[in-house]
Design an enzyme around this catalytic site. Structure first.
Site, PDB file in Angstrom:
ATOM      1  N   GLU B  70       0.810  -1.226   0.000  1.00 17.14           N
ATOM      2  CA  GLU B  70       0.000   0.000   0.000  1.00 17.14           C
ATOM      3  C   GLU B  70       0.839   1.269   0.000  1.00 17.14           C
ATOM      4  O   GLU B  70       0.511   2.241  -0.684  1.00 17.14           O
ATOM      5  CB  GLU B  70      -0.953   0.006   1.199  1.00 17.14           C
ATOM      6  CG  GLU B  70      -2.078  -1.016   1.101  1.00 17.14           C
ATOM      7  CD  GLU B  70      -1.655  -2.441   1.414  1.00 17.14           C
ATOM      8  OE1 GLU B  70      -0.524  -2.636   1.919  1.00 17.14           O
ATOM      9  OE2 GLU B  70      -2.444  -3.369   1.154  1.00 17.14           O
ATOM     10  N   HIS B 139     -10.869  -4.407   9.565  1.00 17.40           N
ATOM     11  CA  HIS B 139     -11.494  -4.263   8.241  1.00 17.40           C
ATOM     12  C   HIS B 139     -12.821  -3.513   8.338  1.00 17.40           C
ATOM     13  O   HIS B 139     -13.687  -3.680   7.483  1.00 17.40           O
ATOM     14  CB  HIS B 139     -11.791  -5.641   7.628  1.00 17.40           C
ATOM     15  CG  HIS B 139     -10.600  -6.381   7.128  1.00 17.40           C
ATOM     16  ND1 HIS B 139      -9.651  -6.921   7.958  1.00 17.40           N
ATOM     17  CD2 HIS B 139     -10.202  -6.695   5.861  1.00 17.40           C
ATOM     18  CE1 HIS B 139      -8.735  -7.538   7.224  1.00 17.40           C
ATOM     19  NE2 HIS B 139      -9.039  -7.412   5.959  1.00 17.40           N
TER      20      HIS B 139
END
Ligand SMILES: Cc1ncc(C[n+]2csc(CCOP(=O)(O)OP(=O)(O)O)c2C)c(N)n1
Ligand SMILES: [Mg+2]
Lengths: 343, 338
Positions: B70, B139
């Site tokens: 990322e 998440h």
């Protein structure tokens, strides 16, 4: 097992030839290893069934087909040794000694579960048996493993840390930063990459600049070995050497276990990125079936022994599900409990 | 393009996910510089099936599956934006933007300023966010306020398919880095979406329901819950105004102050943790404004509980505001100041 897969990339790292005169496992250990692999398989098949029936919610990542790396590594560990795990962590958790009843209780969101219903599959952990936890963040556990090894070293303990992670995780910065520190400081940690060829839908060919994860070890002056991760004895042998090395102060090793995830990445995977032929080819290399035939050939277990063991394991899992189903849910009034530990 | 022409015939409906897809498709068709980066956005079609077949339509050079990296991917997007590209970066879950904070906060947000306006970072980041799917603590977060704290970034939160398409297009056309927080529970919701490209202005709130007794300012998935609450409050004789904030940076001060001046009561509802959140900012903004003297009741905030999002579904629901919580808080405010 005479394929050249076991490839030491570092002169210090020595492995013994396999299936030498002496079978590398005591008879009881061999049976225990098979039992653990069967337990993981049955656990995950049952978890998948529960998920389809709707009694487990959220998401889950199954390691069906990858049981040998978890069991082979953990078989060589003491209870005081530590592991860090991944989102695909049921096998690691069971292999390190967790109780399937408390794992199922967690999946069912129950108070009796390992995380009191707060973590679920992706955060499954049993700290008492030395599992510092699965992880929802790819690569999240890798520096944590190095840090645990640092504490062990500072405290002059002779424990080691086994760090499980995937091929995809080896593309994260955290992997590279952690391996550098672990090698620099000679930490007692074994980095175990379960290379199942894909990070979700992206193959290693499409995501890595080198062909193998083990090829990354020389950049950190660390031995890198690549083994057949579906061959329990190969895992055991490479694991033993790396663990002995770490325990003896020799520093970290990177072991790449070549394996394959038979199921989809998670429940929502449509398998658009791979072929049925590929999946079938790997099904034929099932690590449990392979080890069963090794045991039969070595005369350590008969076919009847093996079937009896499978039935025993199935009964244990059925009982675990009954236990979990009957357990009490957490109280919503405790929602913010455990955010902090009381000082 | 800023003014939307509503077709008179039957209104076309799209899902929130398909509205985003359409904005991507149109922008990529019109402008060859526009390209997508993200994890599993190619043949897989994206974790939430937003990019679908774009890989097949535009090829691997414009729909790039990045490695799981990322920080690196965000930096690559910043660099491409600096060099004339128009990258749209998808984080698989907004939680993973935490791994890319360096590039988003230290680089993308500040380059234009640090370089005296001589360089621009026209970068769009799409971030599926929020709880309600059983995906637990890593998440399910709502981190939009973090980014709203950084001058140089723009942050929007569409709550309807219409705005999902229009805000994304506005973000693509904007010369600054824009983060779009898409709520996972909204992807399958449907609503009217015009086919021709259009922009929804970044920085403008929308009054979803006009009312006289109380202003509810809501963000993301909470807009629908606030509207549901307003409908049942209506049955109890309470006339509630619901404002969809849409943009948390810049924030539409004018619309908020005007509404609260009219209704004299304010309830703010967001999913993100309450402490130090957007609600605190809006409260302070109203307290500092001419609307303060008109208040007939204390300002109230509803936000996420002071804990990570738990896995157990009952706990998970308890961790963020629900329709009943909104009805209770609203009733209390209206009756208190009567
Ligand atoms: C930082 C981060 N990025 C992305 C994801 C989403 N994600 C979860 S698992 C996964 C694939 C991981 O691949 P690998 O490390 O090879 O492990 P495998 O799933 O194959 O066991 C991805 C992309 C995540 N959880 N965390
Ligand atoms: Mg993998």
């Amino acid at each position: 097992m005479d394929t050249p897969l076991t490839k030491p990339l570092h002169p210090e790292f020595k492995t013994q030839p396999l299936l030498a005169a002496v079978f590398p496992l005591a008879e009881s250990d061999a049976r225990a290893a098979l039992r653990q692999m069967m337990l993981i398989r049955r656990f995950e098949e049952a978890a998948e069934e529960c998920y389809m029936r709707g009694s487990i919610h959220g998401t889950m990542h199954l390691s069906i087909g990858q049981e040998a790396s978890a069991v082979g590594l953990c078989l060589e560990l003491r209870r005081s040794d530590l592991i860090t795990s991944t989102h695909r962590g049921h096998g690691h958790c069971i292999a390190k000694g967790a109780d399937p009843r408390l794992m199922f209780a967690e999946f069912f969101g129950k108070d009796a579960g390992y995380c009191r219903g707060r973590g679920g599959s992706m955060h499954i952990a049993d700290v008492e048996s030395g599992n510092l936890g699965a992880n929802g963040i790819v690569g999240g556990g890798i520096p944590i493993a190095a840090g645990a090894a640092l504490a062990i070293k500072q405290q002059r303990r002779d424990d080691v840390v086994v760090c499980f992670f995937g091929d995809g995780a080896s593309n994260e910065g955290a992997f590279h930063e952690a391996l550098n520190m672990a090698a620099l400081w000679h930490l007692p940690v074994i980095f175990v990459c379960e290379n199942n060829k894909y990070g979700m839908s992206v193959s290693t060919e499409r995501s890595m600049s080198v062909p193998h994860v083990a090829d990354r070890a020389p950049a950190y002056a660390m031995p890198g070995v690549r083994i057949d991760g579906n061959d329990l004895l190969a895992v055991l042998q490479a694991g033993r050497a790396a663990i002995d090395r770490a325990r003896g102060g020799g520093g970290p090793t990177l072991i790449e276990c070549e394996t394959y995830r038979i199921r989809g990445h998670s429940r929502s995977d449509r398998n658009r990125y791979r072929t049925k032929d590929e999946i079938d080819a790997w099904k034929a290399r099932d690590p449990i079936a392979a080890f069963e035939s090794v045991l039969r050939d070595a005369g350590l277990m008969s076919a009847a022994d093996i079937e009896a063991l499978r039935a025993e394991v199935a009964a244990e899992i059925a009982a675990a599900i009954d236990f979990a189903a009957a357990a009490a849910p957490p109280d919503a009034a405790d929602l913010t409990e455990h955010v902090y530990i009381a000082a | 393009m800023d003014t939307m022409i509503e077709p008179t015939a039957a209104l076309r409906e799209l899902s929130y996910a398909d509205a985003i897809y359409e904005a991507l498709f149109q922008a990529m068709t019109e402008d060859e510089r526009v390209f997508l980066l993200g994890e599993d956005i190619g043949v897989y079609g994206g974790a939430f099936q937003v990019t679908r077949d774009l890989f097949h339509l535009f090829g691997g050079e414009r729909v790039i599956d990045t490695p799981i990296a990322e920080l690196g991917a965000a930096g690559v997007a910043v660099g491409a934006a600096l060099a004339g590209g128009r990258p749209i970066l998808e984080f698989q879950f907004s939680d993973f933007a935490t791994l890319a904070m360096e590039q988003i906060v230290n680089q993308a947000a500040k380059i234009s300023y640090m370089l005296g306006g001589r360089a621009a970072v026209p970068l769009v980041m799409r971030l599926p966010a929020g709880s309600g799917t059983g995906a637990a603590a890593q998440h399910s977060q709502s981190l939009e306020a973090w980014f709203g704290h950084i001058p140089g970034l723009k942050v929007v939160q569409p709550s309807t398919p219409h705005d999902a398409k229009g805000l994304l297009r506005a973000a693509i056309d904007d010369p600054n880095p824009v983060l779009i927080f898409e709520h996972k529970l909204l992807y399958k919701t449907k609503g009217h979406v015009p086919e021709a490209p259009y922009r929804v202005a970044i920085g403008k709130a929308a009054i979803r329901r006009a009312g006289r007794d109380l202003t509810i300012v809501a963000t993301g998935v909470m807009v629908g819950r606030a509207l549901e609450a307003a409908a049942s409050l209506d049955a109890a004789g309470h006339d509630v105004e619901v404002i969809d904030l849409r943009s948390i940076r810049p924030i539409d001060r004018e619309t908020l102050v005007a509404s609260v001046s009219k209704t004299t009561r304010l309830l703010i509802v967001h999913e993100a943790v309450k402490t130090l959140g957007i609600g605190a900012e809006i409260s302070a903004m109203i307290a500092e404004s001419e609307a303060f003297d008109r208040l007939d009741a204390p300002i109230r905030r509803l936000g996420g509980a002071e804990c990570p999002i738990p896995y157990n579904p009952v706990l998970e629901r308890a961790a963020v505001p629900q329709v009943d919580d909104i009805i209770r808080a609203a009733t209390d405010l209206i009756e208190r100041g009567a």
